[in-house]
Write a protein that holds these residues in place. Sequence first.
Motif, PDB file in Angstrom:
ATOM      1  N   SER A 155      -2.378   2.458  -6.097  1.00 15.05           N
ATOM      2  CA  SER A 155      -3.082   1.668  -6.686  1.00 15.05           C
ATOM      3  C   SER A 155      -3.350   0.267  -5.874  1.00 15.05           C
ATOM      4  CB  SER A 155      -3.238   1.950  -8.030  1.00 15.05           C
ATOM      5  OG  SER A 155      -1.802   0.788  -8.205  1.00 15.05           O
ATOM      6  N   ASN A 156      -2.793  -0.094  -4.553  1.00 11.85           N
ATOM      7  CA  ASN A 156      -3.572  -1.064  -4.037  1.00 11.85           C
ATOM      8  C   ASN A 156      -4.369  -0.588  -2.987  1.00 11.85           C
ATOM      9  OD1 ASN A 156      -2.144  -3.729  -4.031  1.00 11.85           O
ATOM     10  ND2 ASN A 156      -0.107  -2.377  -4.172  1.00 11.85           N
ATOM     11  N   ILE A 157      -5.056  -1.318  -2.854  1.00 13.38           N
ATOM     12  CA  ILE A 157      -6.156  -1.165  -1.760  1.00 13.38           C
ATOM     13  C   ILE A 157      -6.651  -2.162  -0.833  1.00 13.38           C
ATOM     14  CG2 ILE A 157      -7.792   1.019  -2.993  1.00 13.38           C
ATOM     15  CD1 ILE A 157      -9.485  -2.303  -3.016  1.00 13.38           C
ATOM     16  N   LEU A 158      -7.360  -2.420   0.035  1.00 11.59           N
ATOM     17  CA  LEU A 158      -7.244  -3.648   0.963  1.00 11.59           C
ATOM     18  C   LEU A 158      -8.736  -3.837   0.413  1.00 11.59           C
ATOM     19  CD1 LEU A 158      -5.460  -3.811   4.199  1.00 11.59           C
ATOM     20  CD2 LEU A 158      -5.480  -4.875   1.913  1.00 11.59           C
ATOM     21  N   PRO A 159      -9.767  -5.076  -0.098  1.00 10.43           N
ATOM     22  CA  PRO A 159     -11.106  -5.023   0.285  1.00 10.43           C
ATOM     23  C   PRO A 159     -11.582  -4.423   1.966  1.00 10.43           C
ATOM     24  CG  PRO A 159      -9.678  -6.556  -0.846  1.00 10.43           C
ATOM     25  CD  PRO A 159      -8.613  -5.933  -0.269  1.00 10.43           C
ATOM     26  N   ALA A 160     -12.283  -3.907   1.669  1.00 14.93           N
ATOM     27  CA  ALA A 160     -13.159  -3.327   2.944  1.00 14.93           C
ATOM     28  C   ALA A 160     -14.343  -4.349   3.705  1.00 14.93           C
ATOM     29  CB  ALA A 160     -14.431  -2.344   2.893  1.00 14.93           C
ATOM     30  N   GLU A 161     -14.180  -5.281   3.280  1.00 14.02           N
ATOM     31  CA  GLU A 161     -14.489  -7.076   3.584  1.00 14.02           C
ATOM     32  C   GLU A 161     -13.345  -7.253   4.579  1.00 14.02           C
ATOM     33  OE1 GLU A 161     -17.143  -5.873   0.583  1.00 14.02           O
ATOM     34  OE2 GLU A 161     -14.705  -6.282   0.653  1.00 14.02           O
ATOM     35  N   MET A 221       0.683  -1.251  -0.276  1.00 15.46           N
ATOM     36  CA  MET A 221       0.253  -0.092   0.055  1.00 15.46           C
ATOM     37  C   MET A 221       0.927   1.616   0.189  1.00 15.46           C
ATOM     38  SD  MET A 221      -3.485  -1.273   2.651  1.00 15.46           S
ATOM     39  CE  MET A 221      -3.534  -0.038   2.756  1.00 15.46           C
ATOM     40  N   LEU A 222       2.042   0.902   0.586  1.00 15.92           N
ATOM     41  CA  LEU A 222       3.240   2.226   0.638  1.00 15.92           C
ATOM     42  C   LEU A 222       3.334   2.425  -1.065  1.00 15.92           C
ATOM     43  CD1 LEU A 222       4.230   2.233   4.285  1.00 15.92           C
ATOM     44  CD2 LEU A 222       3.241   4.044   3.568  1.00 15.92           C
ATOM     45  N   THR A 223       4.397   1.696  -1.327  1.00 16.15           N
ATOM     46  CA  THR A 223       4.682   1.502  -2.504  1.00 16.15           C
ATOM     47  C   THR A 223       3.638   1.683  -3.946  1.00 16.15           C
ATOM     48  OG1 THR A 223       4.772  -1.002  -2.862  1.00 16.15           O
ATOM     49  CG2 THR A 223       6.551   0.463  -1.450  1.00 16.15           C
TER      50      THR A 223
END
Length: 117
Positions: free
Chosen positions: A43-49, A38-40
């Motif tokens: 465009s990376n996201i974590l699924p909310a689920e 996520m830092l690098t």
Amino acid sequence: MPHHFRIARFAIAGALFAIAAFAVVGTTTPALSNAWLMLTDRSNILPAESSIVSFEPYVINQGSSNYWVYGKDRTNYYHFAHTEQALYVYVPVSNTCPGFDQRNIHTWCNVRIGKRH
């Protein structure tokens, strides 16, 4: 023992505990690798689920960006769709899709649309 020595010992013990906790989380969960992704790459996201502690990417884009293409946690498989209709889709791990292949979105049935961030 003087008061300032007790405070120093308490601070050292707290720092050692924090280092140990960080090491345990880093070696037993994907939290540190998720944080790095996520830092690098924005465009990376974590699924909310899911969560930073339980989400495990298992296919990473091999292009110039290092976003996840497929991931999973204890309850779902995820595919990063990145379309207008859905940022990502998911299906339960306990699905009954005939011929299900966790690395092929075309074999997934009854996909659910992930929440927009």
